[in-house]
Scaffold this motif. Structure first.
Motif, mmCIF file in Angstrom:
data_model
loop_
_atom_site.group_PDB
_atom_site.id
_atom_site.type_symbol
_atom_site.label_atom_id
_atom_site.label_comp_id
_atom_site.label_asym_id
_atom_site.label_seq_id
_atom_site.Cartn_x
_atom_site.Cartn_y
_atom_site.Cartn_z
ATOM 1 N N ARG A 114 0.629 -1.057 0.317
ATOM 2 C CA ARG A 114 0.189 -0.247 -0.264
ATOM 3 C C ARG A 114 1.119 1.682 0.278
ATOM 4 N NH1 ARG A 114 -3.175 3.263 3.321
ATOM 5 N NH2 ARG A 114 -4.713 3.500 2.936
ATOM 6 N N ARG A 115 1.218 1.724 -0.636
ATOM 7 C CA ARG A 115 1.336 3.137 -1.111
ATOM 8 C C ARG A 115 1.178 4.423 -0.274
ATOM 9 N NH1 ARG A 115 3.175 3.682 -6.412
ATOM 10 N NH2 ARG A 115 4.800 5.692 -5.551
ATOM 11 N N ILE A 116 1.510 5.703 -0.426
ATOM 12 C CA ILE A 116 1.368 6.754 0.053
ATOM 13 C C ILE A 116 0.987 7.778 -0.326
ATOM 14 C CG2 ILE A 116 2.552 9.081 1.455
ATOM 15 C CD1 ILE A 116 4.638 6.977 2.987
ATOM 16 N N SER A 117 -0.528 8.717 -0.635
ATOM 17 C CA SER A 117 -1.049 9.127 -1.254
ATOM 18 C C SER A 117 0.081 10.264 -1.816
ATOM 19 C CB SER A 117 -2.202 9.790 -1.227
ATOM 20 O OG SER A 117 -2.192 10.481 -0.241
ATOM 21 N N GLU A 118 -0.534 10.575 -3.065
ATOM 22 C CA GLU A 118 0.693 11.598 -3.410
ATOM 23 C C GLU A 118 -0.234 13.099 -2.744
ATOM 24 O OE1 GLU A 118 0.306 12.556 -7.638
ATOM 25 O OE2 GLU A 118 1.015 10.850 -8.104
ATOM 26 N N LYS A 119 -1.145 12.751 -2.537
ATOM 27 C CA LYS A 119 -1.686 14.147 -1.855
ATOM 28 C C LYS A 119 -0.552 14.399 0.375
ATOM 29 C CE LYS A 119 -5.677 16.276 0.424
ATOM 30 N NZ LYS A 119 -7.149 15.998 0.562
ATOM 31 N N THR A 120 -0.514 13.137 0.593
ATOM 32 C CA THR A 120 0.073 13.522 1.936
ATOM 33 C C THR A 120 1.655 14.288 1.214
ATOM 34 O OG1 THR A 120 -1.233 11.242 2.437
ATOM 35 C CG2 THR A 120 0.642 12.026 3.674
ATOM 36 N N LEU A 121 2.057 12.853 0.349
ATOM 37 C CA LEU A 121 3.267 13.509 0.391
ATOM 38 C C LEU A 121 3.611 14.877 -0.187
ATOM 39 C CD1 LEU A 121 4.534 10.742 -2.127
ATOM 40 C CD2 LEU A 121 5.141 11.144 0.576
ATOM 41 N N LEU A 122 2.883 15.421 -1.009
ATOM 42 C CA LEU A 122 2.534 17.092 -1.063
ATOM 43 C C LEU A 122 2.309 17.956 0.157
ATOM 44 C CD1 LEU A 122 1.458 17.300 -4.723
ATOM 45 C CD2 LEU A 122 3.571 17.270 -3.665
ATOM 46 N N ILE A 123 1.364 17.236 1.054
ATOM 47 C CA ILE A 123 1.682 18.173 2.081
ATOM 48 C C ILE A 123 2.557 18.186 3.018
ATOM 49 C CG2 ILE A 123 0.358 18.752 4.305
ATOM 50 C CD1 ILE A 123 -2.544 17.446 2.516
ATOM 51 N N THR A 124 3.517 16.707 3.542
ATOM 52 C CA THR A 124 4.474 16.503 4.073
ATOM 53 C C THR A 124 5.410 17.859 3.376
ATOM 54 O OG1 THR A 124 5.187 14.431 3.067
ATOM 55 C CG2 THR A 124 3.726 14.493 5.258
ATOM 56 N N SER A 125 5.537 17.552 2.259
ATOM 57 C CA SER A 125 6.770 18.555 1.117
ATOM 58 C C SER A 125 6.235 19.819 2.112
ATOM 59 C CB SER A 125 6.770 18.789 0.109
ATOM 60 O OG SER A 125 7.311 17.486 -0.520
ATOM 61 N N ILE A 126 5.640 20.467 2.005
ATOM 62 C CA ILE A 126 5.242 22.265 2.385
ATOM 63 C C ILE A 126 6.675 22.294 3.529
ATOM 64 C CG2 ILE A 126 3.583 24.366 3.507
ATOM 65 C CD1 ILE A 126 1.592 22.791 1.835
ATOM 66 N N PHE A 127 5.532 21.211 4.418
ATOM 67 C CA PHE A 127 6.818 21.411 6.153
ATOM 68 C C PHE A 127 8.094 20.819 6.084
ATOM 69 C CE2 PHE A 127 1.931 21.264 6.977
ATOM 70 C CZ PHE A 127 2.374 22.292 7.580
ATOM 71 N N GLY A 128 8.607 20.136 5.080
ATOM 72 C CA GLY A 128 10.307 19.426 4.881
ATOM 73 C C GLY A 128 10.277 19.380 2.947
ATOM 74 N N PRO A 129 10.189 20.619 2.594
ATOM 75 C CA PRO A 129 10.757 20.839 1.229
ATOM 76 C C PRO A 129 12.394 19.767 1.286
ATOM 77 C CG PRO A 129 10.898 22.581 2.042
ATOM 78 C CD PRO A 129 10.108 22.170 3.305
ATOM 79 N N PHE A 130 13.187 20.083 2.151
ATOM 80 C CA PHE A 130 14.468 19.806 1.978
ATOM 81 C C PHE A 130 14.493 18.467 1.953
ATOM 82 C CE2 PHE A 130 15.366 24.343 3.133
ATOM 83 C CZ PHE A 130 15.907 24.508 2.181
ATOM 84 N N GLY A 131 14.066 17.776 2.781
ATOM 85 C CA GLY A 131 13.545 16.299 2.990
ATOM 86 C C GLY A 131 13.164 15.339 1.962
ATOM 87 N N ALA A 132 12.421 16.606 0.977
ATOM 88 C CA ALA A 132 11.422 15.630 0.100
ATOM 89 C C ALA A 132 12.380 15.719 -1.216
ATOM 90 C CB ALA A 132 10.253 16.571 -0.297
ATOM 91 N N PHE A 133 13.175 16.936 -1.458
ATOM 92 C CA PHE A 133 14.300 17.453 -2.388
ATOM 93 C C PHE A 133 14.697 16.092 -2.126
ATOM 94 C CE2 PHE A 133 17.293 18.782 -4.647
ATOM 95 C CZ PHE A 133 17.449 19.879 -5.844
ATOM 96 N N VAL A 134 15.853 16.251 -1.183
ATOM 97 C CA VAL A 134 16.735 14.794 -1.280
ATOM 98 C C VAL A 134 16.119 13.502 -1.040
ATOM 99 C CG1 VAL A 134 18.070 13.780 0.573
ATOM 100 C CG2 VAL A 134 18.068 16.123 0.314
ATOM 101 N N GLY A 135 14.588 13.141 -0.603
ATOM 102 C CA GLY A 135 14.231 12.017 -0.927
ATOM 103 C C GLY A 135 13.943 11.379 -2.079
ATOM 104 N N MET A 136 13.552 12.551 -2.977
ATOM 105 C CA MET A 136 13.150 12.656 -4.256
ATOM 106 C C MET A 136 14.209 12.040 -5.126
ATOM 107 S SD MET A 136 11.212 15.568 -5.723
ATOM 108 C CE MET A 136 10.657 15.500 -7.384
ATOM 109 N N TYR A 137 15.797 12.646 -5.522
ATOM 110 C CA TYR A 137 17.382 12.184 -5.405
ATOM 111 C C TYR A 137 17.517 10.820 -5.076
ATOM 112 C CZ TYR A 137 15.739 16.348 -8.526
ATOM 113 O OH TYR A 137 15.195 16.221 -9.676
ATOM 114 N N GLN A 138 17.729 10.543 -3.350
ATOM 115 C CA GLN A 138 18.292 10.113 -3.465
ATOM 116 C C GLN A 138 17.399 7.851 -3.217
ATOM 117 O OE1 GLN A 138 21.382 9.377 -0.962
ATOM 118 N NE2 GLN A 138 20.884 7.246 -0.979
ATOM 119 N N PHE A 139 16.323 8.015 -3.587
ATOM 120 C CA PHE A 139 15.106 6.920 -3.939
ATOM 121 C C PHE A 139 14.498 7.225 -5.264
ATOM 122 C CE2 PHE A 139 15.129 7.900 0.846
ATOM 123 C CZ PHE A 139 15.263 7.221 1.892
ATOM 124 N N ARG A 140 15.231 8.013 -5.872
ATOM 125 C CA ARG A 140 14.665 8.455 -7.102
ATOM 126 C C ARG A 140 13.680 7.705 -7.683
ATOM 127 N NH1 ARG A 140 19.697 5.119 -8.779
ATOM 128 N NH2 ARG A 140 20.971 6.436 -9.305
#
Length: 90
Positions: free
Chosen positions: A32-58
């Protein structure tokens, strides 16, 4: 107050990074996946973590919506960080 805000930034960015990693792991395992909406909402508060996660995990790097949103949120968080911590010295 500054320390509390800095701790909040660190924790939220780490949590967002972990969330992206979990979603990528779940996608590879067919779980079961995490929804895109949830990922984007958490990116509001942690955009650098999202950016690193996007490229670290491709993960979500081909989706323009994620790429541009996370990039703009990184700029916004950097500007807020600058205003809160360095503007008083200028």
């Amino acid at each position: 107050m500054e320390r509390i805000f800095l701790a909040f930034l660190i924790i939220t960015n780490l949590a967002t990074l972990i969330l992206y990693g979990v979603d990528k792991y779940n996608s590879k395992k067919g779980k079961r996946r995490i929804s895109e909406k949830t990922l984007l909402i958490t990116s509001i508060f942690g955009p650098f973590g999202a950016f690193v996660g996007m490229y670290q995990f491709r993960h979500k790097t081909q989706k323009f919506k994620f790429y541009i949103t996370v990039f703009l949120l990184c700029l916004l968080q950097f500007a807020l960080f600058f205003l809160l911590f360095y503007s008083k010295y200028i």
